[in-house]
Write an enzyme that holds these catalytic residues in place. Structure first.
Site, PDB file in Angstrom:
ATOM      1  N   GLY A 103       3.031   4.318   9.999  1.00  0.00           N
ATOM      2  CA  GLY A 103       2.332   3.700   9.734  1.00  0.00           C
ATOM      3  C   GLY A 103       2.382   3.501   7.552  1.00  0.00           C
ATOM      4  O   GLY A 103       3.739   3.867   7.689  1.00  0.00           O
ATOM      5  N   LYS A 104       1.412   2.337   7.632  1.00  0.00           N
ATOM      6  CA  LYS A 104       1.459   1.910   6.081  1.00  0.00           C
ATOM      7  C   LYS A 104       0.096   1.250   6.326  1.00  0.00           C
ATOM      8  O   LYS A 104       0.004   0.386   6.587  1.00  0.00           O
ATOM      9  CB  LYS A 104       3.436   1.470   5.869  1.00  0.00           C
ATOM     10  CG  LYS A 104       3.205   0.808   4.541  1.00  0.00           C
ATOM     11  CD  LYS A 104       4.348   2.562   4.296  1.00  0.00           C
ATOM     12  CE  LYS A 104       5.220   2.304   2.338  1.00  0.00           C
ATOM     13  NZ  LYS A 104       6.003   3.657   2.388  1.00  0.00           N
TER      14      LYS A 104
END
Ligand code: NAD
Length: 419
Positions: A103-104
């Site tokens: 994720g980011k």
């Protein structure tokens, strides 16, 4: 519009999917983030006004575990860039074989222009906006460019206020007082040291192999010190001001003191100064790029005398440089593994928080070393098996692991019904 970074991440996924013969539906799943959260973040500015900026949190894949990845505060960050970085995190956690996905997050803001109070207001507002998307078993943010342990402490606290549950493992990279992990500060360097040592041994390089470390920030300075302590000869280092060299080996601790006092390694007395270009052409066995992305170009790759490149930085070799290195038969340990120490200790922090434990620095160091060596072994094995250089082998290995996890989850009910 697809950003360059997102495009190259997708190209890597496509090439690996083709090589693995993945069905179209699976390739499609790997190309698309599972969940994209786009938010408007109001925050209170110092003049009393409310300002609003755009933010994102992208969970690319949770097939192997909760999404995991940093939070970038940068004026030019876009949703597409965040999606690309989230895809790369899925590949990184898979290569490292961590029980996590990718994720980011990002907020389009320049934190250097904000006071501490404004940054706290912004971070808390961002956390409230994405509170439903993150969670200790869902998606676990960490620091990245423009954010630090303080931001993570605010995020954990704000999440607890919103949900009514204090669960420190909802973010990692926190300060020690707020349930952070020992060893987090030096994790990237410590992981890269293991990879450099094991790879050098594998290539039959001498114990006192000559190393150039490009970039002398958090990753590069710790790493140079650790490699020198192992008996390697750090013959040159550089920062944005230029480089210095001593063929007999630099006294790294003394160089660190110079950098702390004067702001640049180039002020160090009694050594020769070199330009960025000259640094890459110096006699050496190992180059560790630990500066910024794209700092090794095709000319640098052509001039390089090293037989091993260990990518401590993210994306330090341009595509053209990578082609030159491959043609010259220089071994490149790719960033996705060589800089994986940071996310590995983030994983340890998450595990400690979930178990309500605090591990000693020795325990963190020992487990990190085991993880890095095992991941490197797995990568060498995959590369040999497929007859690929380490970089494409890493992407194939990662895509294969994520694909297997997706397939197991998606197809499990049908398999049960059929039996
Ligand atoms: P940093 O900002 O602390 O250090 C960067 C260093 O590079 C500075 O010394 C700077 O002067 C130098 N530099 C800039 N341009 C240069 C050039 N052209 N030639 C030589 N040196 C130059 O950053 P950091 O945290 O050490 O990160 C370095 C790299 O490692 C980045 O690519 C980052 O994404 C990657 N990385 C860092 C971590 C971490 O935990 N710190 C984790 C994973 C990956």
């Amino acid at each position: 519009m697809t950003s360059g970074l997102h495009r190259s991440a997708l190209e890597g996924v496509d090439d690996a999917a083709a090589l693995l013969g993945l069905p179209d539906w699976l390739r499609g799943v790997l190309r698309q983030p599972e969940r994209t959260t786009a938010v408007q973040v109001p925050y209170r500015a110092g003049d009393g006004e409310v300002r609003v900026v755009s933010g994102w949190r992208v969970a690319h894949s949770t097939a192997r575990g909760p999404a995991k990845g940093g939070t970038r505060f940068h004026p030019e960050v876009t949703g597409e860039e965040v999606a690309g970085l989230a895809t790369l995190m899925s590949l990184k956690t898979a290569v490292m074989d961590l029980p996590l996905g990718g994720g980011k997050g990002g907020v389009a803001v320049d934190p250097k222009r904000l006071s501490a109070a404004e940054q706290e207001s912004l971070t808390r507002g961002y956390t409230r906006a994405i509170a439903h998307a993150i969670g200790v078993e869902r998606d676990v943010p960490a620091p990245d460019v423009g954010t630090s342990a303080s931001h993570m402490d605010w995020m954990a606290d704000e999440h607890a206020r919103v949900t009514g549950v204090h669960e420190p493992g909802v973010v990692t990279g926190k300060s020690l007082a707020a349930h952070g992990s020992l060893g987090r500060d030096t994790a990237t360097a410590a992981g890269c040291r293991c990879v450099t040592r094991a790879s050098a041994r594998r290539l039959g390089l001498p114990a006192d192999a000559r190393v150039i470390v490009q970039g002398f920030g958090n990753a590069g300075a710790h790493l140079a010190r650790m490699l020198a302590a192992e008996g390697m000869r750090v013959v040159a280092v550089s920062d944005s001001g230029g480089g210095i060299t001593d063929p007999a080996g630099l006294d790294v601790a003394a160089v660190e003191a110079t950098k702390a006092r004067h702001g640049s390694v180039t002020a160090h007395p009694g050594v020769a100064r070199v330009t960025h270009e000259e640094l890459l052409a110096l006699p050496c066995d190992v180059l560790v790029p630990a500066a910024l992305g794209g700092a090794v170009d095709a000319d640098g790759a052509a001039a390089l005398q090293a037989s091993l490149v260990v990518e401590a930085a993210n994306g330090p070799c341009t595509g053209a440089a990578d082609a030159v290195l491959a043609e010259r038969g220089i071994t490149v340990v790719p960033d996705v593994l060589a800089s994986g120490g940071g996310v590995t200790v983030s994983c340890f922090e998450w595990q400690q928080n979930r178990a309500r434990e605090r591990w000693s620095a020795e325990q963190v160091g020992r487990l990190l070393e085991q993880r890095m060596e095992r991941a490197l072994e797995g990568l060498w094995h995959a590369a040999e098996q497929r007859g690929l250089p380490l970089r494409p082998a890493a992407t194939v290995l990662a895509v294969e692991r994520v694909a297997q996890a997706v397939e197991a989850r998606e197809l499990a009910p049908a398999a049960v019904l059929a039996s």
